[in-house]
Design a protein around this motif. Structure first.
Motif, PDB file in Angstrom:
ATOM      1  N   VAL A   1      99.985  32.231 115.411  1.00  0.00           N
ATOM      2  CA  VAL A   1     100.943  33.332 115.342  1.00  0.00           C
ATOM      3  C   VAL A   1     101.361  33.743 116.753  1.00  0.00           C
ATOM      4  CG1 VAL A   1     101.396  35.662 114.484  1.00  0.00           C
ATOM      5  CG2 VAL A   1      99.817  34.146 113.238  1.00  0.00           C
ATOM      6  N   LEU A   2     102.629  33.558 117.072  1.00  0.00           N
ATOM      7  CA  LEU A   2     103.171  33.956 118.370  1.00  0.00           C
ATOM      8  C   LEU A   2     103.999  35.235 118.207  1.00  0.00           C
ATOM      9  CD1 LEU A   2     104.502  30.624 119.961  1.00  0.00           C
ATOM     10  CD2 LEU A   2     102.374  31.821 120.484  1.00  0.00           C
ATOM     11  N   VAL A   3     103.696  36.208 119.060  1.00  0.00           N
ATOM     12  CA  VAL A   3     104.466  37.454 119.054  1.00  0.00           C
ATOM     13  C   VAL A   3     104.847  37.778 120.498  1.00  0.00           C
ATOM     14  CG1 VAL A   3     104.546  39.870 118.339  1.00  0.00           C
ATOM     15  CG2 VAL A   3     103.085  38.249 117.099  1.00  0.00           C
TER      16      VAL A   3
ATOM     17  N   ASP B   1      99.833  34.476 121.817  1.00  0.00           N
ATOM     18  CA  ASP B   1      99.266  33.800 120.644  1.00  0.00           C
ATOM     19  C   ASP B   1      98.134  34.680 120.113  1.00  0.00           C
ATOM     20  OD1 ASP B   1      97.971  32.129 118.818  1.00  0.00           O
ATOM     21  OD2 ASP B   1      98.432  30.323 119.967  1.00  0.00           O
ATOM     22  N   ARG B   2      98.346  35.293 118.939  1.00  0.00           N
ATOM     23  CA  ARG B   2      97.363  36.227 118.399  1.00  0.00           C
ATOM     24  C   ARG B   2      96.264  35.530 117.603  1.00  0.00           C
ATOM     25  NH1 ARG B   2      98.617  40.141 114.880  1.00  0.00           N
ATOM     26  NH2 ARG B   2      97.061  41.534 115.843  1.00  0.00           N
TER      27      ARG B   2
ATOM     28  N   ALA C   1     107.622  23.829 116.054  1.00  0.00           N
ATOM     29  CA  ALA C   1     106.720  22.689 115.922  1.00  0.00           C
ATOM     30  C   ALA C   1     105.682  22.640 117.032  1.00  0.00           C
ATOM     31  CB  ALA C   1     107.519  21.392 115.890  1.00  0.00           C
ATOM     32  N   SER C   2     105.967  23.206 118.190  1.00  0.00           N
ATOM     33  CA  SER C   2     105.003  23.275 119.293  1.00  0.00           C
ATOM     34  C   SER C   2     105.335  24.498 120.135  1.00  0.00           C
ATOM     35  CB  SER C   2     105.046  22.012 120.161  1.00  0.00           C
ATOM     36  OG  SER C   2     106.212  21.988 120.961  1.00  0.00           O
ATOM     37  N   ILE C   3     104.397  24.887 120.980  1.00  0.00           N
ATOM     38  CA  ILE C   3     104.625  26.059 121.825  1.00  0.00           C
ATOM     39  C   ILE C   3     105.419  25.617 123.055  1.00  0.00           C
ATOM     40  CG2 ILE C   3     103.564  28.056 122.955  1.00  0.00           C
ATOM     41  CD1 ILE C   3     101.144  27.683 121.185  1.00  0.00           C
ATOM     42  N   GLU C   4     106.641  25.202 122.784  1.00  0.00           N
ATOM     43  CA  GLU C   4     107.574  24.796 123.834  1.00  0.00           C
ATOM     44  C   GLU C   4     108.327  26.059 124.255  1.00  0.00           C
ATOM     45  OE1 GLU C   4     111.408  21.819 124.502  1.00  0.00           O
ATOM     46  OE2 GLU C   4     110.455  22.015 122.527  1.00  0.00           O
TER      47      GLU C   4
ATOM     48  N   GLY D   1     100.171  33.630 126.655  1.00  0.00           N
ATOM     49  CA  GLY D   1      98.842  34.223 126.621  1.00  0.00           C
ATOM     50  C   GLY D   1      98.165  34.055 125.276  1.00  0.00           C
ATOM     51  N   ILE D   2      96.861  33.789 125.300  1.00  0.00           N
ATOM     52  CA  ILE D   2      96.055  33.711 124.078  1.00  0.00           C
ATOM     53  C   ILE D   2      95.199  34.971 124.018  1.00  0.00           C
ATOM     54  CG2 ILE D   2      94.252  32.443 122.858  1.00  0.00           C
ATOM     55  CD1 ILE D   2      95.266  29.895 124.165  1.00  0.00           C
TER      56      ILE D   2
END
Length: 296
Positions: free
Chosen positions: A102-104, A117-118, A165-168, A186-187
């Motif tokens: 999950v990206l916010v 990235d949560r 599809a990827s964290i591009e 950030g994670i």
């Protein structure tokens, strides 16, 4: 004794062994290079992963351009989540279970927007291609500690609306129409205020070197064994040449042609009863056959 090594056939074998050894050494060096890369990544984890968080003001460009040695550095962010821009990263298995990350986007107090990235969510049961629920982040002002990590390369796959599809990071910024920092994301380590429901935390990176060193040793050993095999074959050829000379000498002593002794014994000999019973060795059986067949 070893002059036969200068022949075309043996020179060809030598060249072949050299080529094979070069290939084996190259593969061994490739495995060592891979090990060195793994060791460098492990060093970053050990140096930074559990370090004390630093405020973004002390590393203002870390998400714009992440130095290699700063990977996994914990950074404290203050601002608010842009919850309406939540995006799912698809095809993210965890412990063998398919799911999503999950990206916010997080907008800091100074206006910088960082993808956060949560965590991980399992694949849902209610709607195909979606998790059942996506826990919301804290609303309003929040303090978030994240670990900095570089973005991912592009992959040749499409994704449904609201997913990637990827964290591009450049593609994410374009898709969300936001000036997201593209050097790193950030994670999540922690959020304040805390929320009652969170995606599952992502696991710590692997710190095992793997089997690269043992594979490298095996490839180098193959290179050594290739020359040992060539040496062994040469020694066998020396033995065969010596036996041929001994047969030629025996033929001269018996007054027959050497090929007669050589071919007759090699192709026509049959084990005597004494040899079958184990009373004669191969050499003794050979002497007996010569005496019985060629001495008269």
């Amino acid at each position: 004794m070893y002059r036969f090594l200068l022949s075309t056939r043996w020179f060809g074998w030598f060249i072949l062994v050299c080529i094979l050894t070069t290939i084996f050494v190259s593969l061994g060096n490739w495995q060592l290079d891979r090990r060195n890369s793994v060791v460098a990544e492990i060093q970053k984890v050990e140096n930074n992963y559990n370090a004390s968080p630093v405020p973004l003001s002390s590393v203002p460009t870390i998400f714009e351009s992440l130095p290699a040695e700063k990977k996994w550095t914990p950074v404290t962010l203050r601002g608010e989540y842009l919850t309406e821009k939540t995006t799912l990263v698809r095809n993210r298995p965890l412990n063998g279970t398919p799911g999503y990350e999950v990206l916010v986007p997080f907008k800091t107090e100074n206006g910088t927007i960082i993808a956060v990235d949560r965590g991980w969510l399992p694949i849902g049961n209610n709607t195909a291609g979606q998790p059942d629920t996506v826990p919301a982040p804290p609303s309003g002002s929040a303090t978030v500690v994240v670990r900095a990590k570089e973005g991912e390369p592009s992959v040749p796959r499409e994704a449904p609306a609201g997913q990637i599809a990827s964290i591009e990071l450049p593609k994410l910024a374009e898709q969300l129409s936001l000036p997201i920092e593209t050097g790193a994301y950030g994670i999540v380590v922690s959020e304040s205020p805390a929320v009652s429901s969170m995606p599952a935390a992502l696991p710590k990176p692997e710190t095992s070197e793997g089997t690269h060193l043992s594979y490298a040793a095996q490839w180098f050993a193959f290179g050594v064994l290739a020359f040992i095999a060539l040496f062994y074959a040469a020694r066998q050829q020396v033995r065969i040449n010596r036996e041929d000379r001994e047969e030629a000498a025996l033929a001269a002593e018996l007054g027959v042609k050497a090929p007669v002794v050589h071919s007759a014994y090699r192709t026509r000999r049959k084990p005597t009863k004494a040899r079958r019973d184990g009373k004669l060795s191969d050499e003794e059986a050979e002497d007996q056959w010569v005496e019985e067949n060629l001495s008269s």
